[in-house]
Write a protein that holds these residues in place. Structure first.
Motif, PDB file in Angstrom:
ATOM      1  N   GLY A  57      63.343 -33.845  -2.879  1.00 41.80           N
ATOM      2  CA  GLY A  57      62.019 -33.554  -3.054  1.00 41.80           C
ATOM      3  C   GLY A  57      61.292 -34.840  -3.435  1.00 41.80           C
ATOM      4  N   LYS A  58      61.900 -36.086  -3.421  1.00 50.22           N
ATOM      5  CA  LYS A  58      61.464 -37.086  -3.681  1.00 50.22           C
ATOM      6  C   LYS A  58      61.570 -38.007  -2.352  1.00 50.22           C
ATOM      7  CE  LYS A  58      60.749 -37.378  -8.283  1.00 50.22           C
ATOM      8  NZ  LYS A  58      59.503 -38.121  -8.817  1.00 50.22           N
ATOM      9  N   ILE A  59      60.598 -39.079  -2.519  1.00 50.05           N
ATOM     10  CA  ILE A  59      60.696 -40.141  -1.201  1.00 50.05           C
ATOM     11  C   ILE A  59      61.133 -41.371  -1.694  1.00 50.05           C
ATOM     12  CG2 ILE A  59      59.250 -41.014   0.627  1.00 50.05           C
ATOM     13  CD1 ILE A  59      57.608 -38.443   0.543  1.00 50.05           C
ATOM     14  N   GLY A  60      61.832 -41.859  -0.878  1.00 49.48           N
ATOM     15  CA  GLY A  60      62.217 -43.304  -1.106  1.00 49.48           C
ATOM     16  C   GLY A  60      61.304 -44.272  -0.250  1.00 49.48           C
ATOM     17  N   ASN A  61      60.319 -44.958  -0.819  1.00 50.30           N
ATOM     18  CA  ASN A  61      59.016 -45.480  -0.003  1.00 50.30           C
ATOM     19  C   ASN A  61      59.550 -46.880   0.164  1.00 50.30           C
ATOM     20  OD1 ASN A  61      56.747 -46.506   1.260  1.00 50.30           O
ATOM     21  ND2 ASN A  61      55.318 -45.535  -0.521  1.00 50.30           N
ATOM     22  N   TYR A  62      59.644 -47.462   1.372  1.00 48.07           N
ATOM     23  CA  TYR A  62      60.178 -48.865   1.646  1.00 48.07           C
ATOM     24  C   TYR A  62      59.072 -49.859   2.411  1.00 48.07           C
ATOM     25  CZ  TYR A  62      64.775 -47.469   0.499  1.00 48.07           C
ATOM     26  OH  TYR A  62      66.028 -46.843  -0.119  1.00 48.07           O
ATOM     27  N   LEU A  63      58.876 -50.847   1.965  1.00 42.47           N
ATOM     28  CA  LEU A  63      57.902 -51.653   2.511  1.00 42.47           C
ATOM     29  C   LEU A  63      58.599 -52.711   3.424  1.00 42.47           C
ATOM     30  CD1 LEU A  63      55.697 -52.451  -0.632  1.00 42.47           C
ATOM     31  CD2 LEU A  63      55.690 -50.358   0.902  1.00 42.47           C
ATOM     32  N   LEU A  64      58.647 -52.788   4.708  1.00 45.06           N
ATOM     33  CA  LEU A  64      59.357 -53.521   5.580  1.00 45.06           C
ATOM     34  C   LEU A  64      58.963 -54.806   5.919  1.00 45.06           C
ATOM     35  CD1 LEU A  64      60.789 -50.677   7.861  1.00 45.06           C
ATOM     36  CD2 LEU A  64      61.617 -51.328   5.781  1.00 45.06           C
ATOM     37  N   TRP A  93      66.488 -57.575   5.965  1.00 46.20           N
ATOM     38  CA  TRP A  93      67.055 -56.932   4.932  1.00 46.20           C
ATOM     39  C   TRP A  93      66.400 -55.771   4.298  1.00 46.20           C
ATOM     40  CZ3 TRP A  93      71.701 -58.658   4.314  1.00 46.20           C
ATOM     41  CH2 TRP A  93      72.080 -59.835   4.836  1.00 46.20           C
ATOM     42  N   SER A  94      65.033 -55.523   4.440  1.00 47.42           N
ATOM     43  CA  SER A  94      64.453 -54.438   3.873  1.00 47.42           C
ATOM     44  C   SER A  94      64.806 -53.147   4.973  1.00 47.42           C
ATOM     45  CB  SER A  94      62.860 -54.422   3.823  1.00 47.42           C
ATOM     46  OG  SER A  94      62.450 -55.654   4.592  1.00 47.42           O
ATOM     47  N   GLU A  95      65.068 -53.504   6.187  1.00 45.73           N
ATOM     48  CA  GLU A  95      65.460 -52.731   7.305  1.00 45.73           C
ATOM     49  C   GLU A  95      66.930 -52.057   6.731  1.00 45.73           C
ATOM     50  OE1 GLU A  95      65.376 -53.866  11.426  1.00 45.73           O
ATOM     51  OE2 GLU A  95      63.320 -54.179  11.289  1.00 45.73           O
ATOM     52  N   LYS A  96      67.548 -52.891   6.344  1.00 49.41           N
ATOM     53  CA  LYS A  96      69.053 -52.556   5.859  1.00 49.41           C
ATOM     54  C   LYS A  96      68.997 -51.531   4.580  1.00 49.41           C
ATOM     55  CE  LYS A  96      72.016 -55.724   8.128  1.00 49.41           C
ATOM     56  NZ  LYS A  96      72.337 -57.050   8.165  1.00 49.41           N
ATOM     57  N   ALA A  97      67.955 -52.007   3.706  1.00 45.35           N
ATOM     58  CA  ALA A  97      67.783 -51.288   2.516  1.00 45.35           C
ATOM     59  C   ALA A  97      67.374 -49.756   2.806  1.00 45.35           C
ATOM     60  CB  ALA A  97      66.795 -51.800   1.602  1.00 45.35           C
ATOM     61  N   LEU A  98      66.425 -49.651   3.844  1.00 48.24           N
ATOM     62  CA  LEU A  98      66.042 -48.283   4.366  1.00 48.24           C
ATOM     63  C   LEU A  98      66.926 -47.584   4.916  1.00 48.24           C
ATOM     64  CD1 LEU A  98      63.581 -46.526   5.210  1.00 48.24           C
ATOM     65  CD2 LEU A  98      63.512 -47.791   7.323  1.00 48.24           C
ATOM     66  N   LYS A  99      67.872 -48.273   5.737  1.00 53.05           N
ATOM     67  CA  LYS A  99      69.167 -47.411   6.323  1.00 53.05           C
ATOM     68  C   LYS A  99      69.804 -46.791   5.545  1.00 53.05           C
ATOM     69  CE  LYS A  99      72.970 -48.412   9.263  1.00 53.05           C
ATOM     70  NZ  LYS A  99      74.138 -49.567   9.367  1.00 53.05           N
ATOM     71  N   GLU A 100      70.236 -47.105   4.224  1.00 55.13           N
ATOM     72  CA  GLU A 100      70.998 -46.689   3.184  1.00 55.13           C
ATOM     73  C   GLU A 100      70.261 -45.481   2.420  1.00 55.13           C
ATOM     74  OE1 GLU A 100      74.209 -47.633   2.955  1.00 55.13           O
ATOM     75  OE2 GLU A 100      73.486 -48.819   4.929  1.00 55.13           O
ATOM     76  N   THR A 117      62.886 -40.470   3.425  1.00 52.24           N
ATOM     77  CA  THR A 117      62.442 -41.924   3.000  1.00 52.24           C
ATOM     78  C   THR A 117      60.966 -42.103   3.929  1.00 52.24           C
ATOM     79  OG1 THR A 117      63.357 -42.725   5.125  1.00 52.24           O
ATOM     80  CG2 THR A 117      64.599 -43.146   2.934  1.00 52.24           C
ATOM     81  N   ALA A 118      60.101 -42.996   3.362  1.00 59.48           N
ATOM     82  CA  ALA A 118      58.979 -43.176   4.218  1.00 59.48           C
ATOM     83  C   ALA A 118      58.920 -44.793   4.417  1.00 59.48           C
ATOM     84  CB  ALA A 118      57.804 -42.608   3.311  1.00 59.48           C
ATOM     85  N   VAL A 119      58.062 -45.482   5.280  1.00 62.14           N
ATOM     86  CA  VAL A 119      57.709 -46.597   5.385  1.00 62.14           C
ATOM     87  C   VAL A 119      56.341 -46.905   4.832  1.00 62.14           C
ATOM     88  CG1 VAL A 119      57.334 -48.588   6.987  1.00 62.14           C
ATOM     89  CG2 VAL A 119      59.384 -47.169   7.343  1.00 62.14           C
ATOM     90  N   GLY A 120      56.092 -47.356   3.860  1.00 60.36           N
ATOM     91  CA  GLY A 120      54.697 -47.450   3.311  1.00 60.36           C
ATOM     92  C   GLY A 120      53.938 -48.767   3.866  1.00 60.36           C
ATOM     93  N   ALA A 121      54.694 -49.626   4.625  1.00 58.56           N
ATOM     94  CA  ALA A 121      53.860 -50.813   5.137  1.00 58.56           C
ATOM     95  C   ALA A 121      55.034 -51.458   6.113  1.00 58.56           C
ATOM     96  CB  ALA A 121      53.462 -51.635   4.158  1.00 58.56           C
ATOM     97  N   SER A 122      54.617 -52.152   6.955  1.00 57.12           N
ATOM     98  CA  SER A 122      55.648 -52.778   7.678  1.00 57.12           C
ATOM     99  C   SER A 122      54.914 -53.833   8.718  1.00 57.12           C
ATOM    100  CB  SER A 122      56.351 -51.767   8.920  1.00 57.12           C
ATOM    101  OG  SER A 122      57.151 -52.392   9.845  1.00 57.12           O
ATOM    102  N   THR A 123      55.538 -55.021   8.907  1.00 61.51           N
ATOM    103  CA  THR A 123      54.986 -56.057   9.786  1.00 61.51           C
ATOM    104  C   THR A 123      55.946 -56.177  10.986  1.00 61.51           C
ATOM    105  OG1 THR A 123      55.782 -57.715   8.501  1.00 61.51           O
ATOM    106  CG2 THR A 123      53.534 -57.192   7.715  1.00 61.51           C
TER     107      THR A 123
END
Ligand SMILES: *Cc1c(COP(=O)(O)O)cnc(C)c1O
Length: 358
Positions: A91-98, A102-109, A116-122
């Motif tokens: 019911g919760k979301i891990g929100n990753y700013l890419l 290294w942030s991609e690897k964190a998101l992968k886990e 998960t969600a991607v709150g921002a990415s460049t």
């Protein structure tokens, strides 16, 4: 054996005085007649080292008493998994700013363990910049918001952090911890592998706000719970004692340099030398990062062609520069100017860049 200019990205340069001190007391630590590596992790002599390292880190980073400092193993990479294991409930979301690899690897886990969600990415612009703070998307049910404060591979760095109040902000600060002043209170948790700015590989620092230790973790293996380590002062099992000893020496060195403010000023001066060589080259050197997102720790650039990159790097090697090759995923050149890289090394590189162009 000549001195080299060590610009390695990690593991990276350590202060020479620290290495010499470690060498001097390698076989007889504190009059024990033994190496610090040979002591029990529960002995008085080691305990003093352990406690001093915690106290120094707290002092240097101005960590409030409502946070715990933990010494773990497994590197920053294990934190990529420990964070969602602990905090990413149904019911919760891990929100990753890419902002890079290294942030991609964190998101992968995170994805392996929950939603998960991607709150921002460049990513679309080759991670040349850091997202604008007002362009970040949050969700009401965010378990946490995760960011990478400095992007070791692409050479960008958050200059200002978002203010997040609905969930803990969690940051991987592996490659810029202790390089500048940060407002710890903005974060629920900070983690960092030691081998860039803090010491040798083997110890991972976690700074965690105490309320986050209350999380229900019955489903998490014992060693992977932050609470296990906080309740035992990071002595649940054998910690990496020599790495902690080296960390303590590096922290003492930072203090002797004048603390975080002095280190930050020096880092600015060092990075400026190299960025100036890029900016004053009429486009011969092209920085990867956009100016306002430039990292003070990892300076990434390219010459006009792949051919020129190779020649520049080959000649640099002859002159005693080490570690200037860009990461295999990005190519080009990268100078990592962590805390322990002396100003003279940056002066030498800046001079070399100017001479090479001429
Ligand atoms: C080096 C690095 C890592 C990986 O750290 P390990 O300790 O090798 O797992 C993670 N994040 C960042 C930002 C890094 O620079």
């Amino acid at each position: 054996m000549q001195d080299v200019f060590n610009f390695n990205a990690g593991p990276s340069a350590l202060p020479k005085s620290v290495l010499e001190k470690a060498q001097a007391e390698l076989t007889n630590f504190n009059g024990t007649g033994m190496s610090v590596m040979e002591l029990s992790h529960r002995s008085k002599d080691f305990e003093a080292v352990h406690e001093e390292a915690i106290a120094l880190l707290k002092e240097l980073l101005a960590i409030p008493d409502s946070y715990k400092v933990l010494f773990l193993q497994g590197g920053a990479s294990l934190q990529f998994a420990m964070v969602p294991l602990q905090f990413l409930k149904p019911g919760k979301i891990g929100n990753y700013l890419l902002t890079g690899s290294w942030s991609e690897k964190a998101l992968k886990e995170g994805k392996l363990l929950g939603e998960t969600a991607v709150g921002a990415s460049t990513k679309e612009t080759q991670y040349r910049s850091i997202p604008a703070l007002d362009a970040i998307t949050y969700n009401e049910n965010d378990a946490y918001v995760h960011l990478t404060s400095n992007n070791t591979i692409f050479g960008t760095q958050w200059k200002e952090f978002p203010t997040v109040t609905h969930a803990p902000l969690i940051a991987d600060m592996s490659s810029d911890i202790l390089s500048r002043k940060i407002e710890i209170e903005k974060f629920g948790m900070i983690y960092a592998g030691a081998q860039k700015n803090l010491g040798p590989a083997g110890v991972t620092i976690v700074i965690i706000r105490e309320d986050l230790l209350e999380e229900e973790v019955d489903h998490v293996p014992t060693l992977l719970r932050y609470r296990t380590h906080s309740e035992t002062n990071s002595l649940y099992h054998t910690p990496p004692t020599f790495s902690i000893y080296m960390l303590n020496q590096v922290l003492q060195w930072v203090k002797d340099q004048g603390g975080i403010d002095a280190i930050e000023r020096k880092n600015e001066e060092k990075a400026k030398l190299i960025y100036d060589a890029i900016d004053e080259s009429d486009g011969f050197y092209r920085g990867h990062a956009e100016k306002e997102s430039r990292s003070l720790m990892n300076i990434t650039f390219n010459l006009p062609s792949e051919e020129e990159n190779k020649r520049f790097l080959a000649k640099a090697k002859e002159l005693g520069f080490v570690g200037l090759n860009g990461h295999r995923s990005v190519g080009g050149c990268r100078a990592s100017t962590y805390n322990a890289v002396p100003l003279e090394a940056c002066v030498a590189l800046s001079d070399y860049m100017k001479n090479y162009r001429r």
